[in-house]
Design an enzyme around this catalytic site. Sequence first.
Site: not given
Length: 886
Positions: A197, A272
């Site tokens: 995401e 991330e």
Amino acid sequence: TPPPLHTWPPMPLTPLIRRTARRTRDRVNPNSLQAAGGLVVSLSIVVGWAAYSSSRSVAVVTSGIRAARAVSSKTYRGVLYGPPYPTLSAGLRPSGSKYERIECRRGISSLRAEPVGSTSTTVSGSSPITTPVTTHDAYDVIKIDDLSEYDARATLFKHKKTGAEVLSVEKDDENKVFGIVFKTPPSDSTGIPHILEHSVLCGSRKYPVKEPFTELMKSSLNTFLNAFTYPDRTCYPVASQNLKDFYNLVNVYLDAVFFPRAVSDPQVLAQEGWHFELDNEEDPLTRKGVVLNEMKGVYSQPDNIMGKVEIESLFPDNTYGVDSGGDPKVIPSLTFEQFKEFHAQNYHPSNARVYFYGDDPVEARLDLLDEYLSEFEAREVKSDIKWQPLRKEPLEIKESYPSTAEGGKFMSSINWVTHEKPLTSEDKLATSILSHLLMGTSSSVLRKALTDSGLGEQVLGGGFDDTLQQTTFSVGLKGISSEEEAEKVQNLVVSTLERLAKEGFPEAAVDASINTIEFRLREFNTGGFPKGLMLMLGALGEWIYGGDPVEGVRFEADLANIKKKLALKEPVFQNIIKQMLLDNQHRVTVTMVPDSEMEQREQEAEQKELESIKSKFTPKDIEEIVHETKALKDAQAAEDPPEAMAKMPKLSLEDLDRKQKDIPIEIETVAEGTKIVSHPISTSGIMYMDVAFNLRALPAEDLPLLPLFERMLTEAGTGKRDAVELSQYIGTHTGGLGVSHFLSQKAQGSAIADPLGVIGYLTLRAKCVPEKVGTMLDISKEVLTSAKLDNKQRAIEILKEAKAGMEAAIVGSGHRYAAGRLSAQFTLADYLGETMGGISYLDTVKTLLEQASEDWPSLEQRLEKMRAALMSTKGDERLIINLTAD
């Protein structure tokens, strides 16, 4: 940020709602969210949400058709256009951590339409949208629904080439909404859904910049821009009132989810997700990464550790038993190949649910979407959620959590998975009402029993939660002094439920809960969040599990059925308590034990692990990690090239609406300087009232008492009614009544003219239907003038709850408290805010708790003086009454 719990929308049990442009994460107990009243935009929040649907029976109409006409190139037999029937305002409302919707059925219920040469289509209701239904060569029309309660029409399409489902809602609302959702059930706790995401919004095929999300935040007129990771799905919604801006956002998001840079550039996962970091060969080896660090913060908080234990023990056999957000101990096992494969498997149109809402042309929506979908072929995606079988024996689990000091407190909760087969929509609505009866207010039966027991300092859990495929029930206490006291929590919960199953609820309590729910359903107050977004999230409660999305935002028939059964004296709620809880042995009691040395042991274990890993690296391995560390930092520091930035969509002045939107306002000064401010606007027949008392009437040393004073006004009872009766009376006759304070720094334009210039008000806010205005005013007067500020027991309970809540919040949100402390040095508003909600306030709460226990008369006297001062102000220092209504 998500809205306060009492404004809507429905979301999953433990969604990870995050601001992707900021990598700071905060987790908040759903039950404390209302008090929080909104959170910093850059924070991510875990909230409990729920969605309900209805199983309304629809009649197939074969006559009385007003028009059967050709639409585009297809001929429909039996498509209804008009007449537009009068609509009744309807909406959504939460009950505890639950949300419900209501529909207003009228006219023709449903009809069957069969487009020539296509699949069968169902058309439901008589829509206020009278334009022909749009069709498109790339899509089949599956179903057309009148959403009369929202003055909208919903058409469910299916993309012919890929099988992607598209819900297109036509509504005269300029705040347009788009969302694309993928089912993403994880098989482990590496956090792939969460990391992905984050990662898909780090550049894509058409928009090859490092952070398109951040660039959009700078230049877009969006009214919503975010991404959510759920336990079983991932959502990417956007909203804007500007048509060009809206389609710009849609393009960026569609390109991001289908063609992200992340699947071809390992640096994105490293940034991330996680990576080893070494600036120099001789440095200690460390692990870093946005999600890794975020989840370490999440699991530094005792409440979240407990929640993890609860969900894992309730769902040992399906995807809910692993952590979609990522377990910090498991995240480093994620490989780039696994990461790519998860995207390839799940981020495919055949696994997508796509949503549009607003006043933009339906054909333009479908054209834009088809540009992306047409690049794919249909395929099977295995993303269904396995059902958790119910156990025959209850479990008791004891786990440790890191406490910050010696003498930490225990926590205990009792939890159920309530069913192993699909519930009807009526069952879901009934559990929601029951949840409100049990836990919805401080006077609700089970919450009050836990609070009055004195076993702990703060109630945990919100009762029923039907966000996931299987409904759960959870309740407990934190701040328990000993393990022996913790063991009493289960007995208290079960005995209270047994009594309720036998005796039922007082009729006044049932009436209050149903009225509260129905009012907020019809009100459809979404706060500052787009209504279309709320409808999408509501629809997903059914849609994501293969149900009808429109049924996820309707339930008028179910509400009527429940009312009918109650009128016939059927034991609706007693039966639920017996069947779903008392007779159900899939129950887990969790006790969390404080361990003051646990954090240090875990840190030492991680350090030893990293030392062991580094010792096994060859010199070449170490050299490569140093090189990768530098390369990643250089990439992060580098500016995007001008040619890449030029590809980002932008708006020009010509794209902006030059007409200012005016909100009507009328100001009148009446007796003793009181100002009445009124806003004659459409409110669906609801009167909103704010009564604001100037805080200048209070001495500065009493301002930190405001949070306690506010809750005492509505939770301690009055001269006429005890606390339970008052809560029920408010719920029966109004749409809600509460007291809070407001602080703002005076400014001139964007500059602060005087750091000491501050505006502050204590505000009573209430709402009702027109015929209840008199009653609402009477209740408001009663609360303000005769609240029992001498209720010592309730004051102590409130202070204990505040203390426990703040102590838990500080552990995982220290940055917020530090920021508040720093801001307090610059303006009076920030200083006062810190004294009433910052780290200073925690010290105040402890002092007040001691004073309430040992010298109650002096504290009571201060509270009474505050009321007298606020009620007796005159002239410019008096009050403002704000009224908003049709």
